[in-house]
Design a protein around this motif. Structure first.
Motif, mmCIF file in Angstrom:
data_model
loop_
_atom_site.group_PDB
_atom_site.id
_atom_site.type_symbol
_atom_site.label_atom_id
_atom_site.label_comp_id
_atom_site.label_asym_id
_atom_site.label_seq_id
_atom_site.Cartn_x
_atom_site.Cartn_y
_atom_site.Cartn_z
ATOM 1 N N GLY A 45 -8.866 -4.210 -9.751
ATOM 2 C CA GLY A 45 -9.521 -2.951 -9.400
ATOM 3 C C GLY A 45 -8.715 -1.775 -9.922
ATOM 4 O O GLY A 45 -7.908 -1.912 -10.838
ATOM 5 N N ASP A 46 -8.912 -0.626 -9.314
ATOM 6 C CA ASP A 46 -8.230 0.592 -9.743
ATOM 7 C C ASP A 46 -6.747 0.498 -9.426
ATOM 8 O O ASP A 46 -6.354 0.440 -8.262
ATOM 9 N N CYS A 47 -5.929 0.450 -10.463
ATOM 10 C CA CYS A 47 -4.476 0.312 -10.292
ATOM 11 C C CYS A 47 -3.824 1.664 -10.558
ATOM 12 O O CYS A 47 -3.471 1.985 -11.689
ATOM 13 N N ASP A 48 -3.651 2.440 -9.497
ATOM 14 C CA ASP A 48 -3.072 3.771 -9.630
ATOM 15 C C ASP A 48 -1.546 3.703 -9.669
ATOM 16 O O ASP A 48 -0.950 2.624 -9.689
ATOM 17 N N ASN A 49 -0.911 4.863 -9.662
ATOM 18 C CA ASN A 49 0.560 4.922 -9.724
ATOM 19 C C ASN A 49 1.215 4.190 -8.573
ATOM 20 O O ASN A 49 2.237 3.528 -8.747
ATOM 21 N N ASP A 50 0.642 4.293 -7.366
ATOM 22 C CA ASP A 50 1.203 3.596 -6.208
ATOM 23 C C ASP A 50 1.143 2.080 -6.407
ATOM 24 O O ASP A 50 2.076 1.364 -6.058
ATOM 25 N N TRP A 51 0.030 1.608 -6.966
ATOM 26 C CA TRP A 51 -0.122 0.183 -7.232
ATOM 27 C C TRP A 51 0.985 -0.274 -8.184
ATOM 28 O O TRP A 51 1.654 -1.269 -7.934
ATOM 29 N N TRP A 52 1.188 0.464 -9.259
ATOM 30 C CA TRP A 52 2.187 0.071 -10.252
ATOM 31 C C TRP A 52 3.615 0.229 -9.730
ATOM 32 O O TRP A 52 4.509 -0.508 -10.150
ATOM 33 N N SER A 53 3.853 1.146 -8.834
ATOM 34 C CA SER A 53 5.211 1.305 -8.313
ATOM 35 C C SER A 53 5.622 0.098 -7.460
ATOM 36 O O SER A 53 6.805 -0.135 -7.234
ATOM 37 N N ASP A 54 4.631 -0.670 -7.005
ATOM 38 C CA ASP A 54 4.887 -1.871 -6.210
ATOM 39 C C ASP A 54 4.290 -3.092 -6.917
ATOM 40 O O ASP A 54 3.722 -3.990 -6.292
ATOM 41 N N PHE A 55 4.444 -3.119 -8.223
ATOM 42 C CA PHE A 55 3.803 -4.096 -9.107
ATOM 43 C C PHE A 55 3.984 -5.542 -8.659
ATOM 44 O O PHE A 55 3.013 -6.299 -8.573
ATOM 45 N N GLU A 56 5.207 -5.957 -8.351
ATOM 46 C CA GLU A 56 5.454 -7.354 -7.991
ATOM 47 C C GLU A 56 4.661 -7.756 -6.747
ATOM 48 O O GLU A 56 4.057 -8.822 -6.705
ATOM 49 N N ASN A 57 4.691 -6.920 -5.722
ATOM 50 C CA ASN A 57 3.947 -7.235 -4.499
ATOM 51 C C ASN A 57 2.447 -7.163 -4.729
ATOM 52 O O ASN A 57 1.688 -7.953 -4.154
#
Length: 154
Positions: A45-57
């Motif tokens: 889905g939409d992978c915003d900056n917050d998503w990428w900052s916690d990429f592994e999880n």
């Protein structure tokens, strides 16, 4: 007995001006592997900056049921058919194949990205007590080893 214990994380590389954050990985992948980026967005889905900052999880938090439902919705089984179970099985196989392909592509992209990262800046070196010290390194780079000559526990 050790007098100093150092935990080395990504902030160490960032201090040495290595663009090693997951945001940097996202930017690099968008430019160099847009097809993989598109797959990430399609599956997660939409992978915003917050998503990428916690990429592994975030990789581990895929709602596989939702993703499977989307695959099944695109290829709905004929419930009246005697082959209905096979259709559901085909959807399950499709989910597995798409995820395996994405994770394989991500591993390859991650490796390529790490290989192209800049060397640490020598002028950014910090004072580290070497004698009677233990280093635990969580980084993907060899900044601690190559710039400081430390053999770290990974």
């Amino acid at each position: 007995m050790a007098k100093h214990l150092y935990f080395i994380g990504n902030g160490f590389d960032l201090h040495h001006e290595i663009n090693s954050s997951y945001g940097h990985f996202r930017d690099w992948m968008s430019e160099n592997n847009p097809d993989v980026m598109n797959s990430v967005e399609e599956i997660y889905g939409d992978c915003d900056n917050d998503w990428w900052s916690d990429f592994e999880n975030q990789l581990a938090s895929l709602d596989a049921i939702r993703f499977g439902e989307e695959i099944a919705w695109e290829n709905p089984p004929d419930l009246m058919s005697e082959h209905c179970d096979r259709t559901w099985n085909d959807a399950e196989i499709e989910v597995e194949q798409q995820l395996e392909s994405l994770y394989s592509d991500l591993r390859a992209c991650f490796h390529d990205w790490i290989e192209q990262l800049d060397m640490p800046l020598v002028e950014k070196m910090v004072r580290i007590e070497m004698q009677d010290s233990i280093f635990i390194n969580f980084n993907y780079t060899k900044t601690l080893e190559n710039l400081y000559g430390v053999i770290a526990v990974r």
